[in-house]
Design a protein around this motif. Structure first.
Motif, PDB file in Angstrom:
ATOM      1  N   ASP A   1       0.834  -1.200   0.000  1.00 29.66           N
ATOM      2  CA  ASP A   1       0.000   0.000   0.000  1.00 29.66           C
ATOM      3  C   ASP A   1       0.870   1.252   0.000  1.00 29.66           C
ATOM      4  O   ASP A   1       2.051   1.213   0.339  1.00 29.66           O
ATOM      5  CB  ASP A   1      -0.908   0.006   1.225  1.00 29.66           C
ATOM      6  N   ALA A   2       0.275   2.363  -0.365  1.00 28.96           N
ATOM      7  CA  ALA A   2       1.032   3.598  -0.489  1.00 28.96           C
ATOM      8  C   ALA A   2       0.296   4.759   0.152  1.00 28.96           C
ATOM      9  O   ALA A   2      -0.932   4.755   0.295  1.00 28.96           O
ATOM     10  CB  ALA A   2       1.301   3.910  -1.959  1.00 28.96           C
ATOM     11  N   VAL A   3       1.077   5.755   0.517  1.00 26.11           N
ATOM     12  CA  VAL A   3       0.569   7.073   0.872  1.00 26.11           C
ATOM     13  C   VAL A   3       0.947   7.990  -0.285  1.00 26.11           C
ATOM     14  O   VAL A   3       2.127   8.092  -0.635  1.00 26.11           O
ATOM     15  CB  VAL A   3       1.183   7.595   2.176  1.00 26.11           C
ATOM     16  N   GLU A   4      -0.038   8.647  -0.869  1.00 26.53           N
ATOM     17  CA  GLU A   4       0.205   9.477  -2.045  1.00 26.53           C
ATOM     18  C   GLU A   4       0.036  10.957  -1.713  1.00 26.53           C
ATOM     19  O   GLU A   4      -0.832  11.332  -0.921  1.00 26.53           O
ATOM     20  CB  GLU A   4      -0.767   9.115  -3.167  1.00 26.53           C
ATOM     21  N   LEU A   5       0.862  11.774  -2.355  1.00 21.74           N
ATOM     22  CA  LEU A   5       0.702  13.219  -2.341  1.00 21.74           C
ATOM     23  C   LEU A   5       0.511  13.638  -3.793  1.00 21.74           C
ATOM     24  O   LEU A   5       1.371  13.360  -4.647  1.00 21.74           O
ATOM     25  CB  LEU A   5       1.923  13.894  -1.727  1.00 21.74           C
ATOM     26  N   CYS A   6      -0.608  14.293  -4.077  1.00 20.96           N
ATOM     27  CA  CYS A   6      -1.042  14.479  -5.457  1.00 20.96           C
ATOM     28  C   CYS A   6      -1.404  15.932  -5.763  1.00 20.96           C
ATOM     29  O   CYS A   6      -1.800  16.687  -4.879  1.00 20.96           O
ATOM     30  CB  CYS A   6      -2.281  13.621  -5.738  1.00 20.96           C
ATOM     31  N   ALA A   7      -1.297  16.271  -7.038  1.00 20.16           N
ATOM     32  CA  ALA A   7      -1.783  17.554  -7.547  1.00 20.16           C
ATOM     33  C   ALA A   7      -1.974  17.413  -9.050  1.00 20.16           C
ATOM     34  O   ALA A   7      -1.302  16.595  -9.693  1.00 20.16           O
ATOM     35  CB  ALA A   7      -0.802  18.683  -7.246  1.00 20.16           C
ATOM     36  N   HIS A   8      -2.872  18.188  -9.618  1.00 16.37           N
ATOM     37  CA  HIS A   8      -3.017  18.158 -11.076  1.00 16.37           C
ATOM     38  C   HIS A   8      -2.166  19.250 -11.692  1.00 16.37           C
ATOM     39  O   HIS A   8      -2.098  20.374 -11.211  1.00 16.37           O
ATOM     40  CB  HIS A   8      -4.486  18.281 -11.496  1.00 16.37           C
ATOM     41  N   TRP A   9      -1.492  18.875 -12.798  1.00 17.99           N
ATOM     42  CA  TRP A   9      -0.578  19.816 -13.451  1.00 17.99           C
ATOM     43  C   TRP A   9      -1.275  20.665 -14.513  1.00 17.99           C
ATOM     44  O   TRP A   9      -0.738  21.698 -14.933  1.00 17.99           O
ATOM     45  CB  TRP A   9       0.606  19.082 -14.078  1.00 17.99           C
ATOM     46  N   ASP A  10      -2.445  20.267 -14.978  1.00 16.43           N
ATOM     47  CA  ASP A  10      -3.092  20.995 -16.073  1.00 16.43           C
ATOM     48  C   ASP A  10      -3.804  22.241 -15.580  1.00 16.43           C
ATOM     49  O   ASP A  10      -4.077  22.400 -14.385  1.00 16.43           O
ATOM     50  CB  ASP A  10      -4.070  20.087 -16.822  1.00 16.43           C
ATOM     51  N   SER A  11      -4.095  23.135 -16.506  1.00 18.36           N
ATOM     52  CA  SER A  11      -4.891  24.337 -16.224  1.00 18.36           C
ATOM     53  C   SER A  11      -6.005  24.420 -17.262  1.00 18.36           C
ATOM     54  O   SER A  11      -6.065  23.618 -18.197  1.00 18.36           O
ATOM     55  CB  SER A  11      -4.019  25.601 -16.291  1.00 18.36           C
ATOM     56  N   VAL A  12      -6.876  25.401 -17.102  1.00 20.27           N
ATOM     57  CA  VAL A  12      -7.855  25.672 -18.153  1.00 20.27           C
ATOM     58  C   VAL A  12      -7.172  26.452 -19.266  1.00 20.27           C
ATOM     59  O   VAL A  12      -6.085  27.011 -19.096  1.00 20.27           O
ATOM     60  CB  VAL A  12      -9.068  26.452 -17.611  1.00 20.27           C
ATOM     61  N   ALA A  13      -7.823  26.518 -20.415  1.00 20.77           N
ATOM     62  CA  ALA A  13      -7.222  27.149 -21.592  1.00 20.77           C
ATOM     63  C   ALA A  13      -7.038  28.644 -21.435  1.00 20.77           C
ATOM     64  O   ALA A  13      -6.191  29.253 -22.088  1.00 20.77           O
ATOM     65  CB  ALA A  13      -8.083  26.866 -22.827  1.00 20.77           C
ATOM     66  N   GLU A  14      -7.830  29.266 -20.542  1.00 24.28           N
ATOM     67  CA  GLU A  14      -7.824  30.718 -20.416  1.00 24.28           C
ATOM     68  C   GLU A  14      -6.827  31.232 -19.386  1.00 24.28           C
ATOM     69  O   GLU A  14      -6.699  32.439 -19.203  1.00 24.28           O
ATOM     70  CB  GLU A  14      -9.222  31.208 -20.028  1.00 24.28           C
ATOM     71  N   SER A  15      -6.120  30.338 -18.696  1.00 23.90           N
ATOM     72  CA  SER A  15      -5.308  30.767 -17.564  1.00 23.90           C
ATOM     73  C   SER A  15      -4.024  29.974 -17.474  1.00 23.90           C
ATOM     74  O   SER A  15      -4.005  28.761 -17.713  1.00 23.90           O
ATOM     75  CB  SER A  15      -6.100  30.592 -16.261  1.00 23.90           C
ATOM     76  N   ALA A  16      -2.944  30.672 -17.092  1.00 27.84           N
ATOM     77  CA  ALA A  16      -1.681  29.978 -16.819  1.00 27.84           C
ATOM     78  C   ALA A  16      -1.723  29.240 -15.491  1.00 27.84           C
ATOM     79  O   ALA A  16      -0.834  28.438 -15.199  1.00 27.84           O
ATOM     80  CB  ALA A  16      -0.523  30.976 -16.832  1.00 27.84           C
TER      81      ALA A  16
ATOM     82  N   ARG B   1       4.275   7.955  -2.562  1.00 26.46           N
ATOM     83  CA  ARG B   1       4.119   8.152  -4.002  1.00 26.46           C
ATOM     84  C   ARG B   1       3.733   9.596  -4.295  1.00 26.46           C
ATOM     85  O   ARG B   1       2.855  10.169  -3.640  1.00 26.46           O
ATOM     86  CB  ARG B   1       3.047   7.204  -4.545  1.00 26.46           C
ATOM     87  N   PHE B   2       4.388  10.173  -5.288  1.00 26.29           N
ATOM     88  CA  PHE B   2       4.105  11.542  -5.729  1.00 26.29           C
ATOM     89  C   PHE B   2       3.420  11.463  -7.092  1.00 26.29           C
ATOM     90  O   PHE B   2       3.982  10.917  -8.042  1.00 26.29           O
ATOM     91  CB  PHE B   2       5.403  12.345  -5.819  1.00 26.29           C
ATOM     92  N   CYS B   3       2.213  11.998  -7.185  1.00 18.11           N
ATOM     93  CA  CYS B   3       1.397  11.878  -8.393  1.00 18.11           C
ATOM     94  C   CYS B   3       1.070  13.260  -8.941  1.00 18.11           C
ATOM     95  O   CYS B   3       0.488  14.088  -8.228  1.00 18.11           O
ATOM     96  CB  CYS B   3       0.103  11.135  -8.091  1.00 18.11           C
ATOM     97  N   LEU B   4       1.404  13.486 -10.187  1.00 20.26           N
ATOM     98  CA  LEU B   4       1.033  14.722 -10.885  1.00 20.26           C
ATOM     99  C   LEU B   4       0.084  14.325 -11.998  1.00 20.26           C
ATOM    100  O   LEU B   4       0.478  13.700 -12.983  1.00 20.26           O
ATOM    101  CB  LEU B   4       2.273  15.433 -11.431  1.00 20.26           C
ATOM    102  N   PHE B   5      -1.187  14.664 -11.814  1.00 20.44           N
ATOM    103  CA  PHE B   5      -2.245  14.188 -12.692  1.00 20.44           C
ATOM    104  C   PHE B   5      -2.533  15.170 -13.825  1.00 20.44           C
ATOM    105  O   PHE B   5      -2.588  16.389 -13.620  1.00 20.44           O
ATOM    106  CB  PHE B   5      -3.547  13.998 -11.910  1.00 20.44           C
ATOM    107  N   GLY B   6      -2.777  14.624 -15.006  1.00 23.77           N
ATOM    108  CA  GLY B   6      -3.381  15.391 -16.076  1.00 23.77           C
ATOM    109  C   GLY B   6      -4.887  15.273 -16.003  1.00 23.77           C
ATOM    110  O   GLY B   6      -5.443  14.469 -15.251  1.00 23.77           O
ATOM    111  N   GLY B   7      -5.563  16.098 -16.785  1.00 23.37           N
ATOM    112  CA  GLY B   7      -6.989  15.922 -16.995  1.00 23.37           C
ATOM    113  C   GLY B   7      -7.915  16.258 -15.846  1.00 23.37           C
ATOM    114  O   GLY B   7      -9.098  15.913 -15.901  1.00 23.37           O
ATOM    115  N   GLU B   8      -7.417  16.951 -14.822  1.00 23.30           N
ATOM    116  CA  GLU B   8      -8.341  17.343 -13.759  1.00 23.30           C
ATOM    117  C   GLU B   8      -9.406  18.274 -14.294  1.00 23.30           C
ATOM    118  O   GLU B   8     -10.576  18.200 -13.881  1.00 23.30           O
ATOM    119  CB  GLU B   8      -7.576  18.011 -12.609  1.00 23.30           C
ATOM    120  N   GLU B   9      -9.006  19.148 -15.209  1.00 25.66           N
ATOM    121  CA  GLU B   9      -9.956  20.097 -15.786  1.00 25.66           C
ATOM    122  C   GLU B   9     -10.834  19.442 -16.858  1.00 25.66           C
ATOM    123  O   GLU B   9     -11.636  20.107 -17.502  1.00 25.66           O
ATOM    124  CB  GLU B   9      -9.211  21.292 -16.382  1.00 25.66           C
TER     125      GLU B   9
END
Length: 270
Positions: free
Chosen positions: A70-85, A115-123
């Motif tokens: 099993d794992a302990v994860e720290l996560c964030a999404h790397w993507d943004s919306v098209a209108e914002s950096a 585990r370090f997770c950087l997710f795409g597609g949150e938006e």
């Protein structure tokens, strides 16, 4: 200690090429930056593809545990919306994961994998984190950074929570949001915080107001996950707008959030 200066450096680098969306130039620049930063810490970066497009990708790195699958994860999404950096949403969260990885890389061998997770597609309906569920055990636990860098003199709250919580008037706290099974994560994180916070275990009638980030696939699959957020558009007027830029963030505040996350991960991974 987590460096506010390094957090800002990450946010500036992640936003330097514009929005991180679809086939825009910010996407490959962001993916290279994350990969280089994690690799530079001595961590192997795994690519989790969930589609054929360049942006349909999660980046994952691990500190292997000694006695548990099993794992302990720290996560964030790397993507943004098209209108914002997307400095706050969500370069701030990515910066937090990168600096937590720096702080944890020399930790003694944990019992559970970190585990370090950087997710795409949150938006795009949490596409990356939803696909990630196929790669993890049912007992995997996750801390999800969703905007951790903005503070303000005023604060709004969802109407659905009227009468359930007494909302602070100032937007100078981090919200910790859990469903009922995830309460142990909330209690652990709250115990390590040194910045103002608002812990909130959502009742079932109000959960819809928080179903807006990558904790959702964890909750829906019966896994524990904690949403750590500065409350997005309930505080930040530049949410999903061009004004969500690096100079608007409070990096000392964000550093305090990341420090608590590091201490929480260490405790959970034992």
């Amino acid at each position: 200690m987590i460096s506010p200066k390094r957090l800002r450096t990450h946010v500036e680098a992640l936003t330097a090429h514009g929005p991180r969306f679809a086939d825009l130039p910010g996407v490959p620049a962001c993916l290279r930056y994350i990969t280089d930063e994690l690799s530079g810490l001595g961590l192997a970066v795994r690519v989790e593809r969930y589609g054929g497009e360049l942006h349909e990708v999660n980046l994952v790195a691990e500190i292997q545990g000694g006695t548990s699958d099993d794992a302990v994860e720290l996560c964030a999404h790397w993507d943004s919306v098209a209108e914002s950096a997307g400095a706050d949403d969500n370069a701030s969260g990515v910066a937090g994961v990168l600096e937590a990885a720096r702080a944890l890389r020399d930790a003694e061998l944990p019992a559970r994998t970190i585990r370090f997770c950087l997710f795409g597609g949150e938006e795009d309906g949490f596409a990356g984190s939803e696909a990630h569920m196929a790669h993890i055990t049912p007992r995997t636990e996750s801390i999800v950074f969703e905007m951790i860098g903005y503070t303000a003199a005023s604060q709004r709250f969802p109407d659905e929570l009227t009468g359930f919580v007494e909302p602070p008037e100032r937007g100078d706290f981090i919200a910790l949001v859990a469903d009922d099974p995830s309460q142990p994560l909330l209690a652990c994180f709250a115990g390590h915080l040194r910045v103002p916070s608002m812990p909130l275990v959502l009742p079932e009638f109000a959960q819809a107001v928080a179903m807006r980030s990558d904790h959702v696939p964890y909750w829906e699959s019966g896994r524990r996950a904690l949403l750590v957020t500065d409350t997005a558009d309930y505080r930040n007027p530049e949410y999903h707008r061009p004004g969500d830029t690096a100079e608007t963030l409070d990096y000392g505040f964000a550093a305090g959030v990341v420090e608590a996350a590091v201490r929480t991960v260490v405790e959970l991974a034992q």
